[in-house]
Structure formats: structure tokens, C-alpha cells
Design a protein around this motif. Structure first.
Motif, short mmCIF file in Angstrom:
data_model
loop_
_atom_site.label_atom_id
_atom_site.label_comp_id
_atom_site.label_asym_id
_atom_site.label_seq_id
_atom_site.Cartn_x
_atom_site.Cartn_y
_atom_site.Cartn_z
N THR A 3 0.86 -1.21 0.07
CA THR A 3 -0.14 0.09 -0.15
C THR A 3 0.67 1.21 -0.09
O THR A 3 2.20 1.29 0.30
N ALA A 4 0.40 2.40 -0.28
CA ALA A 4 1.00 3.71 -0.45
C ALA A 4 1.42 4.36 0.87
O ALA A 4 2.37 5.05 1.11
N GLU A 31 4.77 6.76 2.01
CA GLU A 31 4.68 8.05 2.00
C GLU A 31 4.93 8.68 3.21
O GLU A 31 5.55 9.70 3.40
N LEU A 38 3.58 10.90 -5.60
CA LEU A 38 2.47 10.38 -5.36
C LEU A 38 2.54 9.06 -5.86
O LEU A 38 3.07 8.42 -7.00
N TYR A 39 2.07 7.77 -4.90
CA TYR A 39 2.32 6.47 -5.09
C TYR A 39 1.08 5.92 -5.43
O TYR A 39 0.43 5.38 -4.53
N SER A 40 0.69 5.90 -6.55
CA SER A 40 -0.70 5.66 -6.92
C SER A 40 -0.49 4.13 -7.46
O SER A 40 0.59 3.35 -7.39
N THR A 41 -1.49 3.35 -7.89
CA THR A 41 -1.40 1.89 -8.04
C THR A 41 -0.50 1.76 -9.15
O THR A 41 -0.53 2.43 -10.19
N VAL A 77 2.80 2.23 -8.90
CA VAL A 77 4.03 3.04 -9.10
C VAL A 77 5.12 2.12 -8.27
O VAL A 77 4.96 1.50 -7.21
#
Length: 282
Positions: free
Chosen positions: A22-23, A27, A39-42, A44
Motif C-alpha cells: 500500500t502507499a 509516503e 504520489l504513490y498511485s497503483t 508505481v
């Protein structure tokens, strides 16, 4: 051999854990390290060593020992006569990055248990090999983790050798808040990182100990800061030389890669004494 036992029957023991990437943890680590926000989106990719934020321990409070770690005698051998336990170093290879949204599995195996006589007394080194795979069984990384056990009556290690400032350099002061945040991120209950009374009265250290993996993460973060973001770290190793205590200035140093892609990294305290050596390959 310690307390008449060499613990060889622990070699080969394995345990498997699963997790979802998960992000939020990465972060929060970026915030703790003062790394530029990303930004750690899906999908990344996460930076090297991010796997230390996952597969966290979930022992019940009642099963913890007096040092805040799980009581001994489960997966790791019960080396009761040497109560000091610290992360001595790791050797890692990175095949493919963890990515947000991945389901991952880590298999951990005790590879060796070795007794030695050090300058401060008996030591036991336990090496645990971790292999992380994605949900399709593809190997993402390996992490050979060395744990050292020492006698609590032995004097606290002091750094002896000194090291110069490197071409790459960053200085920070790890304080109690940073240590608390990193302990929380890794669900690390070891009291040497936050309980000053315990550290003074029981383990005999002059201050809270800065986590070895936190220093190792700061060193590899120095690589991220010094090179283009497109650079891929293929391997990383580090060895703790001496403890660093909270409130002491931490100097992070590195040299640009040589022709083989090898990067030398080292950390020193406020007296320029060496506390960690590391090497990355890109």
C-alpha cells in the motif's frame, strides 16, 4: 557455543508471510526522511528497502519479552544468555521493484548460526535469508539479514576508525521523534530506540540507539538524491560498525559510481567516527 548450546537445529527453519503493498507506509517514510513527495498511485514502483515497511510482526502484547521484542524461542533461536540483539547488516539483490497494489509473499529461512569471541565477549550471529515474490511467483528481491547477540554486561561499542567527508554528503540529527516515527513505521517494539530509562538502566547505553536499518535507508536515499531518478539499484549491502545515539549529528557520505556501477557509502558520527559502511551497485 553459548550456554552449552550451538543452536544448529534452528538452521533451515522457515516461515512465510503475505502482505499487500500500500502507499501509506512509503509516503510516511518519505515524510520522515524529508524526501521529496511522490504520489504513490497503483502500479508505481517503490524505492529499494521499502520491503522493510511490510511483513511486519504481529505478536500479541503478552508475548513480548522485557526488551520489547517477541520472546525468544519461536522462529529465531532462544539465545537467552546474550540479551543484546541488534541488526548487524544485510546483503540485498533487487530483481524487480515492489509496486503499489501488489500482493507479495516473503519466505524467511535461518541460514546459519555462528558463535564467535569478540573483543567485548561472546557473540552469536544469526543469518536469516528473506526472499520476496509477487503473486505470480516471480522473485522480486533477496535480503540476507545478519542479527548479532551480545552480553548485556559488555561495554557499549565505541567507534574507533574515522572517515572523511564524501563527494556526496548530507548531515542530519536523528532525534527522539524521528526514532519514534521509524519504530512506528516498522512496528518495532525494541525499547533501545525509545525508552531512555531502559537504555540507561538495563542495557548500559548512553542514549537511545538510532536504528541500523534507518541509517542504511538514509544512505541509499543519498543515492536517490545524488543521481537521476531513472537509475536502478541492483544490489546493496551494509554493515553496522558502531552504534549512533540520538541527538548526535549523523553524516551520510558517498562517492559517485565507478566504471562497474559500484557506489561506496559510509556514515559517521559528530566525531567523524565510522558507524556504518555500505555499498550499492547500479
Amino acid at each position: 557455543m553459548v550456554d552449552g548450546h550451538d543452536y544448529q537445529e534452528w538452521i533451515g527453519r522457515t516461515v512465510t508471510q503475505e502482505d499487500m503493498v500500500t502507499a501509506s507506509p512509503i509516503e510516511r517514510l518519505d515524510a520522515t526522511l524529508e524526501t521529496d513527495h511522490q504520489l504513490y498511485s497503483t502500479g508505481v514502483a517503490l524505492p529499494p528497502l521499502a520491503h522493510w515497511l511490510y511483513f511486519l510482526p504481529n505478536e500479541r502484547q503478552s508475548t513480548l519479552g522485557p526488551d520489547g521484542h517477541p520472546k525468544r524461542g519461536g522462529f529465531l533461536p532462544p539465545i537467552h544468555d546474550l540479551p543484546r540483539r541488534m541488526w548487524a547488516g544485510s546483503r540485498l539483490t533487487f530483481k524487480s521493484p515492489l509496486r503499489v497494489g501488489m500482493h507479495v509473499k516473503r519466505t524467511s529461512t535461518i541460514e546459519s548460526v555462528t558463535s564467535k569471541q569478540g573483543t567485548t565477549g561472546p557473540l552469536v550471529f544469526v543469518t536469516v535469508g528473506h526472499a520476496v515474490h509477487d503473486e505470480n511467483g516471480h522473485l522480486l528481491l533477496t535480503d540476507h539479514h545478519d542479527i548479532v547477540y551480545r552480553d548485556v554486561t559488555a561495554p557499549a561499542d565505541r567507534a574507533r576508525s574515522t572517515a572523511p567527508k564524501g563527494p556526496w554528503h548530507r548531515s542530519i540529527v536523528p532525534d527522539t521523534v524521528m526514532l519514534f516515527r521509524y519504530s512506528a513505521l516498522t512496528f518495532n517494539g525494541h525499547r533501545i530506540h525509545y525508552d531512555r530509562t531502559y537504555v540507561f538502566a538495563v542495557e548500559g547505553y548512553p542514549g537511545l540507539i538510532v536504528h541500523g536499518p534507518l541509517i542504511a535507508t538514509l544512505l541509499i536515499d543519498l543515492v536517490r538524491r545524488s543521481l537521476p531518478s531513472s537509475v536502478v539499484v541492483k544490489a546493496y549491502s551494509f554493515r553496522a560498525v558502531s552504534p549512533l545515539f540520538d541527538g548526535s549529528e549523523l553524516h551520510l557520505n558517498g562517492s559517485p559510481p565507478d566504471e562497474t556501477g559500484k557506489i561506496l557509502l559510509w556514515a559517521t558520527n559528530d566525531r567523524d567516527e565510522l558507524i556504518m559502511k555500505a555499498e550499492a551497485t547500479i
